[in-house]
Enzyme design. Sequence first.
Site, mmCIF file in Angstrom:
data_model
loop_
_atom_site.group_PDB
_atom_site.id
_atom_site.type_symbol
_atom_site.label_atom_id
_atom_site.label_comp_id
_atom_site.label_asym_id
_atom_site.label_seq_id
_atom_site.Cartn_x
_atom_site.Cartn_y
_atom_site.Cartn_z
ATOM 1 N N HIS A 10 21.056 57.299 74.827
ATOM 2 C CA HIS A 10 21.111 56.380 75.969
ATOM 3 C C HIS A 10 22.490 55.725 76.045
ATOM 4 O O HIS A 10 23.300 55.848 75.131
ATOM 5 C CB HIS A 10 20.100 55.247 75.791
ATOM 6 C CG HIS A 10 18.687 55.680 75.728
ATOM 7 N ND1 HIS A 10 17.870 55.672 76.826
ATOM 8 C CD2 HIS A 10 17.939 56.137 74.697
ATOM 9 C CE1 HIS A 10 16.664 56.100 76.469
ATOM 10 N NE2 HIS A 10 16.680 56.391 75.190
ATOM 11 N N TYR A 39 15.994 50.211 71.134
ATOM 12 C CA TYR A 39 16.673 51.352 70.488
ATOM 13 C C TYR A 39 16.682 51.215 68.966
ATOM 14 O O TYR A 39 16.660 50.103 68.446
ATOM 15 C CB TYR A 39 18.142 51.430 70.954
ATOM 16 C CG TYR A 39 18.348 51.367 72.443
ATOM 17 C CD1 TYR A 39 17.961 52.419 73.269
ATOM 18 C CD2 TYR A 39 18.968 50.256 73.018
ATOM 19 C CE1 TYR A 39 18.168 52.359 74.640
ATOM 20 C CE2 TYR A 39 19.181 50.189 74.391
ATOM 21 C CZ TYR A 39 18.785 51.240 75.198
ATOM 22 O OH TYR A 39 18.994 51.176 76.555
ATOM 23 N N HIS A 115 18.795 60.759 77.928
ATOM 24 C CA HIS A 115 17.682 60.136 78.643
ATOM 25 C C HIS A 115 17.424 60.836 79.979
ATOM 26 O O HIS A 115 16.301 61.131 80.345
ATOM 27 C CB HIS A 115 18.017 58.647 78.863
ATOM 28 C CG HIS A 115 16.893 57.826 79.392
ATOM 29 N ND1 HIS A 115 17.067 56.520 79.767
ATOM 30 C CD2 HIS A 115 15.587 58.114 79.625
ATOM 31 C CE1 HIS A 115 15.907 56.046 80.203
ATOM 32 N NE2 HIS A 115 15.002 56.986 80.127
ATOM 33 N N LYS A 123 17.406 58.240 86.325
ATOM 34 C CA LYS A 123 18.611 57.513 85.910
ATOM 35 C C LYS A 123 19.708 58.492 85.491
ATOM 36 O O LYS A 123 19.414 59.621 85.115
ATOM 37 C CB LYS A 123 18.303 56.644 84.687
ATOM 38 C CG LYS A 123 17.333 55.523 84.944
ATOM 39 C CD LYS A 123 17.058 54.812 83.641
ATOM 40 C CE LYS A 123 16.092 53.660 83.867
ATOM 41 N NZ LYS A 123 15.821 52.921 82.661
ATOM 42 N N CYS A 125 21.659 57.836 82.893
ATOM 43 C CA CYS A 125 21.763 57.561 81.448
ATOM 44 C C CYS A 125 21.642 58.833 80.614
ATOM 45 O O CYS A 125 20.677 59.559 80.806
ATOM 46 C CB CYS A 125 20.667 56.561 81.073
ATOM 47 S SG CYS A 125 20.572 56.174 79.328
HETATM 48 ZN ZN LIG Z 1 18.495 55.422 78.804
#
Ligand SMILES: [Zn+2]
Length: 142
Positions: A10, A39, A115, A123, A125
């Site tokens: 991420h 995380y 991600h 997203k 990410c």
């Molecule tokens: Zn992420």
Amino acid sequence: MRDINQIIVHCSATPPSMIVGADDIRKWHITRGWSDIGYHYVIRRNGVTEAGRDIEKAGAHAKGHNEDSIGICLIGGIDEVGKPDDNYTLLQYNELLRLINFLKITFPIKLLKGHRDLPGVTKACPCFDVDAWYKFETQLTF
Ligand SMILES: [Zn+2]
């Protein structure tokens, strides 16, 4: 110990000028009402890895994939106006590679994903192609 078989990468979605780390993200996530940082590891702009959530506990970083994964967050990932940007430092990339390889010999990791590569995720990410990067750096595939 829970079953761990994948690593998900991420970003913090912060601009490079923002110098933050695991303590800051922990505060943001607790403000959201979470019990702890989502995380397991945070890699700062200077390439230093900080511990996040206890590795023995499922994270809160990828819906539907938290139980069997490790979540690594790179600080950065957007530019100064908020657009997705692959702007990590070389120190961060080197550390990410070291950390992945360490986790690979420690746990039976079968998958490495960004991600954005997970099904249903819209997203950007972590704002780079994790699979292509890993293959380029190591000449290995997961
Ligand atoms: Zn992420």
